[in-house]
Design an enzyme around this catalytic site. Structure first.
Site, PDB file in Angstrom:
ATOM      1  N   GLY A 248       0.828  -1.198   0.000  1.00 16.72           N
ATOM      2  CA  GLY A 248       0.000   0.000   0.000  1.00 16.72           C
ATOM      3  C   GLY A 248       0.865   1.251   0.000  1.00 16.72           C
ATOM      4  O   GLY A 248       0.738   2.109  -0.858  1.00 16.72           O
ATOM      5  N   GLU A 716       7.871   2.920   8.881  1.00 20.10           N
ATOM      6  CA  GLU A 716       8.421   3.910   7.954  1.00 20.10           C
ATOM      7  C   GLU A 716       9.839   4.357   8.282  1.00 20.10           C
ATOM      8  O   GLU A 716      10.571   4.815   7.415  1.00 20.10           O
ATOM      9  CB  GLU A 716       7.462   5.110   7.901  1.00 20.10           C
ATOM     10  CG  GLU A 716       6.115   4.641   7.385  1.00 20.10           C
ATOM     11  CD  GLU A 716       5.019   5.682   7.387  1.00 20.10           C
ATOM     12  OE1 GLU A 716       4.851   6.347   6.378  1.00 20.10           O
ATOM     13  OE2 GLU A 716       4.309   5.797   8.418  1.00 20.10           O
TER      14      GLU A 716
HETATM   15 MO1  MOS Z   1       1.804   5.544   5.139  1.00 16.54          MO
HETATM   16  S1  MOS Z   1       2.714   6.675   3.751  1.00 16.54           S
HETATM   17  O1  MOS Z   1       1.381   6.442   6.422  1.00 16.54           O
HETATM   18  O2  MOS Z   1       0.783   4.410   4.503  1.00 16.54           O
END
Ligand code: MOS
Length: 751
Positions: A248, A716
């Site tokens: 995603g 992330e």
């Molecule tokens: Mo993320 S870029 O918060 O799916």
């Protein structure tokens, strides 16, 4: 059934050792055997196939399409163009929510970016729809496309997810003018496109007064509400099934205009319709990471301590809509300085609107700030790691708030030790290997915030003492199915095998957003609270029942463990969940929970995950070819629920960092505004052979403030810091400072 005495709302102690175990993926077998179904795997009876037709110019108008020829093609059911577009309940450019920005639904003949939908063809077969789409042969009146940074900048409304365009503290001018030395570094990052393995897809079916959608989404509840708003439906009548996503990365949380068209086609044609985007259609209509040009001015005293950080970002956004990459945010969160300014402006290009892409803001921002820090370390004559330690932020650099936890010093130390950083020559171009390759080492600091967006879950104990957790859980590959089951089991005092998770459908309790690296913390907390609520009720039943060995204990003085409640002060008094429920005549017992940030937390602490990434590169002095030969990342992200999944997330992020540094970037044709590399052949992402050794260390970190689970998030942060570490290693290998990503061999031909 005993008379239940409601007890004070306290949650009993629940014990389990499921969290912390490196369990393999709960969905692994389904995936490797092909039984995990993705959206496009669904084929309801009578389904028609849709093909999207997208603009081949970046700006202008569609002047003609051969609709007759397309309609006449055998097997074609209908062709939708602006002439017969289905009406929406809202204006296509309306924004029912922040994430709802991509709304091209054939509203007129204008083209605002390459890849914009201009028609939808529906046919009995994919082949017929594809051929008819080709027959449309659109004609255009093209205008000169606006491309690149050298356009008049404007002041955007906000940055990223609603941050102010400028934040500052202290006197920047004084910090720079009184510095012993200053540096200025300008770094450019290209547009990048998510390109999940699974392209965006939808199967839409109207049935029994409801709309059923098989479509991948990172946020089922929010997506259902978004579709409902545009279609004029009650959100409860939109059911999204999204158990698995083939990636995603931030692109699958929004309502997409093309999907609205497929849904409306299904309604008008009274049959299910499937639409899956082609790979090239992933470039434009479904978000991207916008390009940035970042100018970073640093002032230092004679010891290399920063006196000022001035980080300005010019972000490319769409001509018709705004999303500004909040890259300067990196300056707010990374290094200490008495004066800090993080500012942004925008330039409008004829591109699809940018959006969140894995580590939005920080990925691009740290890629630039870490080069700037290296330039400053060089100017100060300091080892880059020593420079970072000298400018270590003991408190949040911008707000001054204490961190809820911060083990970055340990990350630097452990990472450096594992990498073998000691003895690194200060000057560049000092190391070669046996094959004559230039060898360099670089470091980057990783940071990412720990947001919580809100989620809900329901836990139900069953008569046999097992349990089911219900929430619209999605798994886009990060292992959420596995980690949530571990949290669920501990929350109920059960083993993971005794807990079933029912998820993947939007009509279950809202699982929130799998984004912002906040899913485990947020949904995990909702599940933990749901389990706690259930056990609290169970304890009330037992405590109120004169026939229970636990009679009179109260809910605060029991421990839930191994499917039994125990009196805390007398373990000989205990009873199984099944027995308690049976005597109470209960088939099931349910509790509910929410996960969200505590109301006052944001005012008290700064919440950030941290890390340090060390890179070794080898550069061919004749060919300029760069190889990353070693990466070591040490990360502190609070409590680790599943070390195997966490390592996978962090190493995956770091490999994306390699991709950022060396491979990824959409090439915009300055004459036409078209993207020249709209496929996996030409748009490069790192593959196995680009990442020979990626080592992840997780640094133990307890956090009593970030949330009751102590989980900070890892999705992330691996991307952040890594690109800069690689760029710095290339400088160290070659003596050449490349400040434009991706770093390509043509920049290194004159070594
Ligand atoms: Mo993320 S870029 O918060 O799916």
């Amino acid at each position: 059934m005993p008379d239940v005495t409601p007890l004070p709302a306290a949650t009993p102690i629940r014990m389990g050792s499921n969290a912390g175990q490196p369990r393999t993926r709960a969905d692994g077998l389904l995936k490797v055997t092909g039984r995990a179904t993705y959206a496009a795997d669904n084929h309801p009876a009578g389904m028609a196939q849709a093909v999207l037709v997208t603009a081949a110019i970046a700006r202008g108008r569609v002047t003609a399409m051969n609709v007759e020829a397309a309609r006449a093609h055998p097997g074609v059911v209908e062709v939708y163009t602006p002439a017969n577009r289905p009406e929406l309940a809202l204006e296509p450019d309306a924004k029912p929510s922040f994430f709802s920005k991509l709304t091209e639904t054939l509203q007129d003949d204008t083209v605002r970016y390459e890849g914009q939908p201009i028609a939808l063809v529906v046919a009995e077969t994919l082949e017929a729809a594809t051929e008819a789409a080709r027959l449309l042969a659109p004609q255009y009146a093209a205008e000169t496309a606006r491309v690149g940074f050298d356009l008049a900048p404007y002041a955007p409304e906000s940055v990223g997810f609603g941050f102010p365009i400028e934040m500052s503290k202290g006197d920047i001018a004084a910090g720079l003018s009184e510095a012993a030395s200053t540096t200025e570094t300008v770094v450019e990052t290209p547009p990048q496109y998510h390109n999940a393995m699974e392209t965006h897809a939808i199967v839409a079916e109207w049935k029994d007064g409801k709309l059923y959608l098989d479509t991948p989404t990172q946020a089922p509840g929010m997506s259902a509400a978004g579709f409902a708003a545009w279609l004029g439906l009650d959100p409860a009548d939109v059911v999204i099934r999204s158990p698995f996503l083939g990636g995603g990365f931030g692109s699958k949380a929004a309502v997409v205009g093309a999907f609205l068209l497929a849904i409306q086609a299904a309604k008008l044609l009274d049959r299910p319709v499937k639409l899956a985007l082609a790979r090239h259609q992933m470039f434009g209509h479904v978000f991207h990471r916008g390009a940035t040009r970042q100018t970073i001015k640093l002032g230092m005293d004679a010891e290399g301590r920063l006196t000022a950080i001035d980080h300005h970002t010019t972000a490319v956004t769409a001509a018709f809509e705004e999303f500004i990459e909040g890259a300067s945010g990196a300056a707010r969160t990374t290094y200490a300085a008495p004066a800090i300014r993080a500012s942004h402006d925008g330039v409008r290009n004829d591109v699809g609107v940018p959006g969140a892409m894995r580590a939005p803001g920080e990925a691009s921002g740290s890629a630039a700030l870490e080069i700037a820090a290296d330039v400053a370390a060089e100017a100060a004559g300091l080892d880059p790691l020593e420079f970072r330690l000298r400018n270590y932020a003991e408190t949040d650099p911008m707000s001054g708030l204490p961190y809820s936890s911060k083990a970055l010093r340990e990350c630097y130390a452990e990472g450096a030790r594992e990498f073998g950083w000691a003895g690194r020559p200060l000057a560049p171009r000092q190391m070669t290997d046996d094959a004559g390759m230039l060898v360099g080492w670089g470091v980057g600091t990783a940071t990412f915030p720990c947001p919580m967006f809100g989620a809900e879950a329901r836990a139900t104990l069953r008569a046999d003492g097992t349990a089911v957790i219900e929430t619209a859980l999605i798994d886009m590959g990060q292992g959420s199915w596995t980690a949530m089951a571990q949290i669920a089991a501990d929350s109920l005092g059960l083993d993971v095998e005794q807990v079933e998770i029912r998820g993947g459908v939007s009509d279950l309790p809202d699982s929130g957003v799998a984004g912002g690296s906040g899913y485990t913390a947020t949904l995990g907390l909702a599940i933990d609270n749901a389990g706690g609520d259930t056990i609290r009720q169970l304890a009330e039943i037992a405590s109120s029942d004169p026939d229970s060995p636990l009679h009179g204990t109260g809910n605060t003085r029991v421990v839930a463990r191994g499917g039994r409640l125990y009196a805390q002060d007398d373990e000989s008094r205990s009873e199984s969940y099944a027995d308690i429920l049976a005597r109470a005549g209960r088939e099931t017992l349910s509790g509910e929970g929410k996960g969200a940030r505590g109301e006052n937390d944001a005012n008290d602490h700064s919440f950030q995950s941290h890390g340090a990434v060390f890179a070794e590169v080898k550069v061919d002095p004749d060919l300029g070819q760069v190889r990353v030969t070693r990466l070591v990342g040490a990360f502190a992200a609070g409590r680790i629920i599943n070390p195997r999944m966490v390592e996978s997330q962090l190493s995956g992020g770091m490999i994306w960092g390699i991709s950022f540094a060396l491979h990824e970037g959409a090439e915009m044709d300055p004459r036409t505004g078209r993207i020249l590399n709209r496929d996996f052949g030409e748009y490069h992402v790192s593959v196995n052979s680009d990442a020979p050794s990626v080592k992840v260390l997780t640094i133990p970190e307890e956090d009593a403030f970030v949330n009751p689970l102590g989980v900070k998030g890892v999705g992330e942060i691996g991307v952040t810091g890594t690109a800069g570490a690689i760029a710095n290693a290339i400088w160290h290998a070659t003596g050449k400072r490349v400040t434009s990503y991706p770093i390509r061999l043509e920049e290194l031909l004159d070594l």
